[in-house]
Scaffold this motif. Structure first.
Motif, PDB file in Angstrom:
ATOM      1  N   PHE A   1      42.985  49.479  39.352  1.00  0.00           N
ATOM      2  CA  PHE A   1      42.086  48.336  39.188  1.00  0.00           C
ATOM      3  C   PHE A   1      40.731  48.629  39.840  1.00  0.00           C
ATOM      4  O   PHE A   1      40.661  49.200  40.925  1.00  0.00           O
ATOM      5  CB  PHE A   1      42.721  47.102  39.852  1.00  0.00           C
ATOM      6  CG  PHE A   1      41.826  45.903  39.946  1.00  0.00           C
ATOM      7  CD1 PHE A   1      41.758  44.981  38.912  1.00  0.00           C
ATOM      8  CD2 PHE A   1      41.047  45.680  41.080  1.00  0.00           C
ATOM      9  CE1 PHE A   1      40.939  43.857  38.999  1.00  0.00           C
ATOM     10  CE2 PHE A   1      40.236  44.568  41.177  1.00  0.00           C
ATOM     11  CZ  PHE A   1      40.176  43.663  40.136  1.00  0.00           C
ATOM     12  N   VAL A   2      39.648  48.204  39.171  1.00  0.00           N
ATOM     13  CA  VAL A   2      38.295  48.383  39.703  1.00  0.00           C
ATOM     14  C   VAL A   2      37.648  47.005  39.841  1.00  0.00           C
ATOM     15  O   VAL A   2      37.585  46.234  38.883  1.00  0.00           O
ATOM     16  CB  VAL A   2      37.433  49.281  38.792  1.00  0.00           C
ATOM     17  CG1 VAL A   2      36.006  49.382  39.334  1.00  0.00           C
ATOM     18  CG2 VAL A   2      38.059  50.656  38.647  1.00  0.00           C
TER      19      VAL A   2
ATOM     20  N   VAL B   1      42.894  45.530  34.812  1.00  0.00           N
ATOM     21  CA  VAL B   1      42.379  46.825  35.250  1.00  0.00           C
ATOM     22  C   VAL B   1      40.953  46.764  35.781  1.00  0.00           C
ATOM     23  O   VAL B   1      40.494  47.698  36.428  1.00  0.00           O
ATOM     24  CB  VAL B   1      42.476  47.887  34.132  1.00  0.00           C
ATOM     25  CG1 VAL B   1      43.928  48.173  33.793  1.00  0.00           C
ATOM     26  CG2 VAL B   1      41.699  47.479  32.903  1.00  0.00           C
ATOM     27  N   ALA B   2      40.244  45.656  35.487  1.00  0.00           N
ATOM     28  CA  ALA B   2      38.864  45.534  35.963  1.00  0.00           C
ATOM     29  C   ALA B   2      38.460  44.064  36.049  1.00  0.00           C
ATOM     30  O   ALA B   2      38.977  43.227  35.302  1.00  0.00           O
ATOM     31  CB  ALA B   2      37.903  46.277  35.039  1.00  0.00           C
TER      32      ALA B   2
ATOM     33  N   ASN C   1      35.893  48.497  46.243  1.00  0.00           N
ATOM     34  CA  ASN C   1      35.988  48.134  44.828  1.00  0.00           C
ATOM     35  C   ASN C   1      37.378  48.404  44.231  1.00  0.00           C
ATOM     36  O   ASN C   1      37.509  48.662  43.045  1.00  0.00           O
ATOM     37  CB  ASN C   1      34.909  48.856  44.020  1.00  0.00           C
ATOM     38  CG  ASN C   1      35.135  50.354  43.976  1.00  0.00           C
ATOM     39  OD1 ASN C   1      35.859  50.929  44.780  1.00  0.00           O
ATOM     40  ND2 ASN C   1      34.509  51.010  43.021  1.00  0.00           N
ATOM     41  N   THR C   2      38.411  48.328  45.060  1.00  0.00           N
ATOM     42  CA  THR C   2      39.779  48.567  44.605  1.00  0.00           C
ATOM     43  C   THR C   2      40.544  47.246  44.519  1.00  0.00           C
ATOM     44  O   THR C   2      39.992  46.183  44.794  1.00  0.00           O
ATOM     45  CB  THR C   2      40.522  49.496  45.591  1.00  0.00           C
ATOM     46  OG1 THR C   2      40.707  48.791  46.827  1.00  0.00           O
ATOM     47  CG2 THR C   2      39.741  50.778  45.847  1.00  0.00           C
ATOM     48  N   ARG C   3      41.826  47.325  44.218  1.00  0.00           N
ATOM     49  CA  ARG C   3      42.617  46.092  44.158  1.00  0.00           C
ATOM     50  C   ARG C   3      42.845  45.503  45.540  1.00  0.00           C
ATOM     51  O   ARG C   3      43.329  44.378  45.664  1.00  0.00           O
ATOM     52  CB  ARG C   3      43.912  46.294  43.387  1.00  0.00           C
ATOM     53  CG  ARG C   3      45.011  47.026  44.096  1.00  0.00           C
ATOM     54  CD  ARG C   3      46.213  47.084  43.171  1.00  0.00           C
ATOM     55  NE  ARG C   3      47.340  47.730  43.818  1.00  0.00           N
ATOM     56  CZ  ARG C   3      48.547  47.729  43.325  1.00  0.00           C
ATOM     57  NH1 ARG C   3      48.804  47.113  42.195  1.00  0.00           N
ATOM     58  NH2 ARG C   3      49.514  48.340  43.952  1.00  0.00           N
TER      59      ARG C   3
ATOM     60  N   ALA D   1      52.279  40.354  46.772  1.00  0.00           N
ATOM     61  CA  ALA D   1      53.168  40.447  45.607  1.00  0.00           C
ATOM     62  C   ALA D   1      52.418  40.092  44.325  1.00  0.00           C
ATOM     63  O   ALA D   1      52.602  40.745  43.297  1.00  0.00           O
ATOM     64  CB  ALA D   1      54.377  39.535  45.796  1.00  0.00           C
ATOM     65  N   ALA D   2      51.563  39.070  44.379  1.00  0.00           N
ATOM     66  CA  ALA D   2      50.799  38.673  43.200  1.00  0.00           C
ATOM     67  C   ALA D   2      49.819  39.772  42.789  1.00  0.00           C
ATOM     68  O   ALA D   2      49.710  40.110  41.608  1.00  0.00           O
ATOM     69  CB  ALA D   2      50.061  37.367  43.459  1.00  0.00           C
ATOM     70  N   VAL D   3      49.119  40.345  43.760  1.00  0.00           N
ATOM     71  CA  VAL D   3      48.171  41.420  43.461  1.00  0.00           C
ATOM     72  C   VAL D   3      48.921  42.618  42.882  1.00  0.00           C
ATOM     73  O   VAL D   3      48.504  43.190  41.871  1.00  0.00           O
ATOM     74  CB  VAL D   3      47.356  41.810  44.719  1.00  0.00           C
ATOM     75  CG1 VAL D   3      46.626  43.135  44.518  1.00  0.00           C
ATOM     76  CG2 VAL D   3      46.364  40.702  45.058  1.00  0.00           C
TER      77      VAL D   3
END
Length: 138
Positions: free
Chosen positions: A33-34, A117-118, A44-46, A23-25
């Motif tokens: 997101f990278v 986003v990164a 390299n994703t969320r 839930a937090a992510v």
């Protein structure tokens, strides 16, 4: 300008609250997101921070994040933090020894709106592993 420092504080509290990492992510990290920090065995994703923080919550009891410094410049925040707790379950193949652990990190987080986003970061894993009993003192 948005107060991204407050958002970073909120995000670290939510991730380390012993609650729902998913839930937090989903709340704080954008779908696109990278992850720029290379973490062995992760992409390299969320899903990378999702996996990492789930692993930390599992392996480190009383897990929490100490935020030492936050510096904001435009849409980026630099955070100096420590991931803290007691090593009570296997972590990255290292058996639990009940040692206190403090994993120091420097993170650069970039935002768009109210989501990250990164991420670029450096964790002092050599020292963390030494604290867990898996290497010489750093």
């Amino acid at each position: 300008m948005s107060d991204y420092k407050a958002l970073v504080q909120e995000m670290f509290r939510a991730i380390a609250a012993g609650g729902d990492v998913d839930a937090a992510v989903d709340r704080y990290l954008a779908e696109d997101f990278v992850e720029h920090e290379e973490i062995p065995g992760m992409d390299n994703t969320r899903d990378t921070p999702r996996q990492l923080f789930t692993m930390m919550q599992t392996a480190i009891s009383d897990f929490h994040v100490d935020v030492h410094d936050l510096i904001q410049e435009g849409d980026k925040v630099v955070a100096r933090v420590s991931f803290v707790g007691t090593h009570t379950d296997e972590f990255m193949g290292i058996p639990a020894r009940g040692n206190p652990v403090s994993i120091n990190a420097i993170d650069v987080l970039q935002f768009r709106g109210d989501q990250c986003v990164a991420h670029w970061g450096v964790m002092d894993m050599a020292d963390a592993l030494a604290q867990m009993g898996a290497g010489p003192p750093a």
